[in-house]
Design a protein around this motif. Structure first.
Motif, PDB file in Angstrom:
ATOM      1  N   ILE A 175       0.860  -1.190   0.000  1.00  0.00           N
ATOM      2  CA  ILE A 175       0.000   0.000   0.000  1.00  0.00           C
ATOM      3  C   ILE A 175       0.888   1.230   0.000  1.00  0.00           C
ATOM      4  N   ALA A 176       0.695   2.070  -0.989  1.00  0.00           N
ATOM      5  CA  ALA A 176       1.474   3.293  -1.106  1.00  0.00           C
ATOM      6  C   ALA A 176       0.725   4.430  -0.435  1.00  0.00           C
ATOM      7  N   GLY A 177       1.359   5.041   0.568  1.00  0.00           N
ATOM      8  CA  GLY A 177       0.737   6.133   1.293  1.00  0.00           C
ATOM      9  C   GLY A 177       0.711   5.841   2.779  1.00  0.00           C
ATOM     10  N   ALA A 178       0.436   6.867   3.560  1.00  0.00           N
ATOM     11  CA  ALA A 178       0.395   6.706   5.017  1.00  0.00           C
ATOM     12  C   ALA A 178      -0.727   7.531   5.628  1.00  0.00           C
ATOM     13  N   GLY A 179      -1.709   7.919   4.795  1.00  0.00           N
ATOM     14  CA  GLY A 179      -2.849   8.663   5.296  1.00  0.00           C
ATOM     15  C   GLY A 179      -3.944   7.730   5.776  1.00  0.00           C
ATOM     16  N   TYR A 180      -5.154   8.278   5.917  1.00  0.00           N
ATOM     17  CA  TYR A 180      -6.230   7.476   6.505  1.00  0.00           C
ATOM     18  C   TYR A 180      -6.649   6.324   5.593  1.00  0.00           C
ATOM     19  N   ILE A 181      -6.687   6.530   4.283  1.00  0.00           N
ATOM     20  CA  ILE A 181      -7.095   5.456   3.378  1.00  0.00           C
ATOM     21  C   ILE A 181      -6.073   4.321   3.416  1.00  0.00           C
ATOM     22  N   ALA A 182      -4.790   4.669   3.422  1.00  0.00           N
ATOM     23  CA  ALA A 182      -3.738   3.652   3.460  1.00  0.00           C
ATOM     24  C   ALA A 182      -3.819   2.822   4.733  1.00  0.00           C
ATOM     25  N   ASN A 183      -3.948   3.472   5.874  1.00  0.00           N
ATOM     26  CA  ASN A 183      -3.976   2.743   7.140  1.00  0.00           C
ATOM     27  C   ASN A 183      -5.257   1.946   7.317  1.00  0.00           C
ATOM     28  N   GLU A 184      -6.359   2.441   6.778  1.00  0.00           N
ATOM     29  CA  GLU A 184      -7.616   1.690   6.874  1.00  0.00           C
ATOM     30  C   GLU A 184      -7.547   0.404   6.055  1.00  0.00           C
ATOM     31  N   PHE A 185      -7.097   0.511   4.809  1.00  0.00           N
ATOM     32  CA  PHE A 185      -7.028  -0.682   3.977  1.00  0.00           C
ATOM     33  C   PHE A 185      -5.902  -1.618   4.433  1.00  0.00           C
ATOM     34  N   ALA A 186      -4.882  -1.078   5.063  1.00  0.00           N
ATOM     35  CA  ALA A 186      -3.839  -1.938   5.622  1.00  0.00           C
ATOM     36  C   ALA A 186      -4.430  -2.848   6.687  1.00  0.00           C
ATOM     37  N   GLY A 187      -5.238  -2.273   7.575  1.00  0.00           N
ATOM     38  CA  GLY A 187      -5.883  -3.077   8.607  1.00  0.00           C
ATOM     39  C   GLY A 187      -6.852  -4.084   8.036  1.00  0.00           C
ATOM     40  N   ILE A 188      -7.603  -3.681   7.023  1.00  0.00           N
ATOM     41  CA  ILE A 188      -8.588  -4.570   6.399  1.00  0.00           C
ATOM     42  C   ILE A 188      -7.892  -5.774   5.759  1.00  0.00           C
ATOM     43  N   PHE A 189      -6.931  -5.498   4.883  1.00  0.00           N
ATOM     44  CA  PHE A 189      -6.253  -6.594   4.190  1.00  0.00           C
ATOM     45  C   PHE A 189      -5.503  -7.501   5.164  1.00  0.00           C
ATOM     46  N   HIS A 190      -4.899  -6.907   6.187  1.00  0.00           N
ATOM     47  CA  HIS A 190      -4.173  -7.708   7.165  1.00  0.00           C
ATOM     48  C   HIS A 190      -5.110  -8.672   7.884  1.00  0.00           C
ATOM     49  N   GLN A 191      -6.256  -8.192   8.313  1.00  0.00           N
ATOM     50  CA  GLN A 191      -7.192  -9.047   9.039  1.00  0.00           C
ATOM     51  C   GLN A 191      -7.792 -10.111   8.130  1.00  0.00           C
ATOM     52  N   PHE A 192      -7.810  -9.867   6.833  1.00  0.00           N
ATOM     53  CA  PHE A 192      -8.308 -10.869   5.888  1.00  0.00           C
ATOM     54  C   PHE A 192      -7.221 -11.866   5.480  1.00  0.00           C
ATOM     55  N   GLY A 193      -6.026 -11.733   6.061  1.00  0.00           N
ATOM     56  CA  GLY A 193      -4.989 -12.733   5.855  1.00  0.00           C
ATOM     57  C   GLY A 193      -3.859 -12.358   4.929  1.00  0.00           C
ATOM     58  N   ALA A 194      -3.843 -11.143   4.414  1.00  0.00           N
ATOM     59  CA  ALA A 194      -2.784 -10.728   3.502  1.00  0.00           C
ATOM     60  C   ALA A 194      -1.543 -10.274   4.268  1.00  0.00           C
ATOM     61  N   LYS A 195      -0.392 -10.410   3.641  1.00  0.00           N
ATOM     62  CA  LYS A 195       0.843  -9.831   4.158  1.00  0.00           C
ATOM     63  C   LYS A 195       0.910  -8.402   3.639  1.00  0.00           C
ATOM     64  N   VAL A 196       0.893  -7.421   4.545  1.00  0.00           N
ATOM     65  CA  VAL A 196       0.746  -6.022   4.161  1.00  0.00           C
ATOM     66  C   VAL A 196       2.026  -5.239   4.444  1.00  0.00           C
ATOM     67  N   THR A 197       2.455  -4.485   3.441  1.00  0.00           N
ATOM     68  CA  THR A 197       3.575  -3.555   3.592  1.00  0.00           C
ATOM     69  C   THR A 197       3.112  -2.174   3.141  1.00  0.00           C
ATOM     70  N   LEU A 198       3.353  -1.164   3.967  1.00  0.00           N
ATOM     71  CA  LEU A 198       3.045   0.212   3.593  1.00  0.00           C
ATOM     72  C   LEU A 198       4.345   0.935   3.282  1.00  0.00           C
ATOM     73  N   ILE A 199       4.368   1.691   2.200  1.00  0.00           N
ATOM     74  CA  ILE A 199       5.534   2.526   1.916  1.00  0.00           C
ATOM     75  C   ILE A 199       5.081   3.980   1.859  1.00  0.00           C
ATOM     76  N   ASN A 200       5.961   4.860   2.315  1.00  0.00           N
ATOM     77  CA  ASN A 200       5.621   6.273   2.358  1.00  0.00           C
ATOM     78  C   ASN A 200       6.862   7.096   2.061  1.00  0.00           C
ATOM     79  N   ARG A 201       6.678   8.188   1.365  1.00  0.00           N
ATOM     80  CA  ARG A 201       7.827   8.997   0.964  1.00  0.00           C
ATOM     81  C   ARG A 201       8.414   9.789   2.129  1.00  0.00           C
ATOM     82  N   SER A 202       7.668   9.948   3.235  1.00  0.00           N
ATOM     83  CA  SER A 202       8.193  10.612   4.431  1.00  0.00           C
ATOM     84  C   SER A 202       8.429   9.572   5.521  1.00  0.00           C
ATOM     85  N   ASP A 203       8.700  10.043   6.736  1.00  0.00           N
ATOM     86  CA  ASP A 203       8.939   9.123   7.845  1.00  0.00           C
ATOM     87  C   ASP A 203       7.809   9.157   8.865  1.00  0.00           C
TER      88      ASP A 203
END
Length: 450
Positions: A175-203
């Protein structure tokens, strides 16, 4: 040209949350109203945004709930998740809501054109069919769309729009991004069994939210098994022979995944509307420039919602549409107050906040009084889950007036709605202290902050 010479008093382009509210209210005030919508009535929130996403969030929570249930004496057997059942049920409810929004416009005698409309004059629009319509006022409510980076191979990625229509949950998701949409879908996909990595251009994640709260979410997310790559910019995406994607990024090794989801912001839908031809001014970021009454540089043309440069939230678009209709057609001049707008991130666990963060208060007043409660919810204790919640109140250094409230934990958005009323009303820490707690609840921590 008299009012009667126009085909309509109001022609709205876009039937999302703001456009539907403005059109319905204007019609209720007696205006002759038409709406053009080239996709589906309901807009981003109802069709491909906050409503279907919240249903996915509910579904994702069952993953932990079913695990926790064992500690409460429930033998639920071996849980099995069927993505297609959830997906089809969610899309079915989207169809239901689309019908209800259409019915609302019909009931208010708003004429709907299910096609694209372009502004061809200060008081004229041209439909995709070639038919021209005139209106005393034109309202642009075309919303925004996900931003897609222009790196080589970007066509292999998806956005939140397509996430609701996947054939299966990808095994590995970037998932590219670190805003609300990125973090929401990160949680969704993770709970559904996916291996999730988020990348962001800042820290940082969730820029604009209180630092303590977003740091807590990052900590919890890492413990759950989500991975983060910071200071990373897309370089290219290669599609491999087996269908997987090899993502190249700066400052990190390439990553092989099965799906790339772009959640890197949203851009206003202004292309092809004829704005340049009629002289509607845009901001430097490509949004429609409006005044406090939602009026553009062309006096007969207005704009509300995400197509403007204000706050990109559905309830804000609805308020802007209401204020526009009441002002122009209801004889009740109204402007929207953008102060103390509460917001939430439906992450796992969710975040909610209203008012100033600690950093903002310190910058504005030199210092701030901060009260917190850092606790483990009772349910987590029995479930042997170590996840902790954090509530934080930011107050004026001299008057103790509550300037902001920020929290992370189960049901934080539900609790925040009423907390936002208190902040908006200008209550003090003493007002919270004087309120009797409801025990045992998580919300009682709001009146027990130290």
């Amino acid at each position: 040209m008299s009012d009667a010479d126009y085909d309509y008093d109001l022609f709205t382009i876009g039937a999302g949350s703001g456009g539907v509210r403005a059109s319905r209210v204007a019609a209720a005030h007696g205006a002759r109203v038409a709406v053009a919508e080239e996709f589906r009535v309901g807009g981003t929130c109802v069709i491909r945004g906050c409503v279907p996403k919240k249903m996915l969030v509910y579904a994702a929570h069952f993953a932990e709930d079913l695990e926790d249930a064992k500690h409460f004496g429930w033998d639920v057997g071996e849980p099995r998740f069927d993505w297609k059942t959830l997906r089809d049920n969610v899309l079915g409810d989207v169809d239901r809501l689309n019908g209800l929004y259409t019915q609302t416009l019909d009931n208010n005698k708003v004429e709907i054109f299910h096609e694209r409309a372009v502004i061809t004059g200060p008081n004229e629009v041209t439909l995709a069919s070639g038919e021209k319509k005139t209106a005393k006022h034109i309202l642009i409510a075309t919303g925004a769309r996900p931003h897609v980076p222009s790196c080589p191979g970007h066509e292999h990625g998806i956005t939140s729009n397509e996430a609701f229509h996947l054939d299966a949950i990808p095994r590995r998701v970037l998932i590219a991004g670190a805003g609300y949409i990125a973090n929401e879908f990160a949680g969704i996909f993770h709970q559904f069994g996916a291996k999730v990595t988020l990348i962001n251009r800042s820290d940082q994640i969730l820029r604009g939210y209180d630092e303590s709260v977003r740091d807590r979410l990052l900590q919890i997310s890492l413990i759950k098994g989500l991975e983060f790559r910071f200071n990373a910019n897309f370089e290219k995406i290669d599609k491999q022979d087996d269908g997987s994607l090899l993502v190249h990024m700066s400052n990190h090794e390439p990553l092989e995944v099965d799906c790339v989801l772009f959640a890197t912001g949203r851009v206003p839908n202004i292309e092809g509307l004829g704005l340049d031809d009629v002289g509607v001014k845009l901001t430097d970021k490509g949004a429609i420039e409006v005044d406090e009454n939602s009026r553009t540089s062309v006096p007969s043309i207005y704009a509300v919602g995400d197509v403007t440069d204000r706050v990109q939230l559905t309830p804000v678009a609805i308020r802007e549409g209401q204020a526009f209709a009441d002002s122009v057609f209801g004889g009740k001049p109204t402007t929207v107050d953008y102060a103390c707008i509460p917001s939430a991130v439906f992450s796992h666990p969710p975040i909610a906040g209203v008012g100033l963060t600690e950093a903002q208060a310190t910058q504005q007043f030199g210092s701030a009084k901060v009260y917190t409660s850092d606790f483990r919810p009772m349910k987590n204790v029995l479930a042997q889950r170590n996840e902790r919640s954090l509530y934080k109140m930011v107050c004026h250094p001299e008057t103790d007036k509550v300037l902001g409230i920020h929290m992370i934990g189960p049901d934080a958005p539900e609790i925040m709605q009423l907390a936002a009323v208190a902040v908006k009303a200008g209550l003090s820490k003493a007002d919270f202290d004087a309120t009797v707690a409801i025990h045992p609840t998580m919300s009682e921590e709001m009146v027990l902050l130290k």
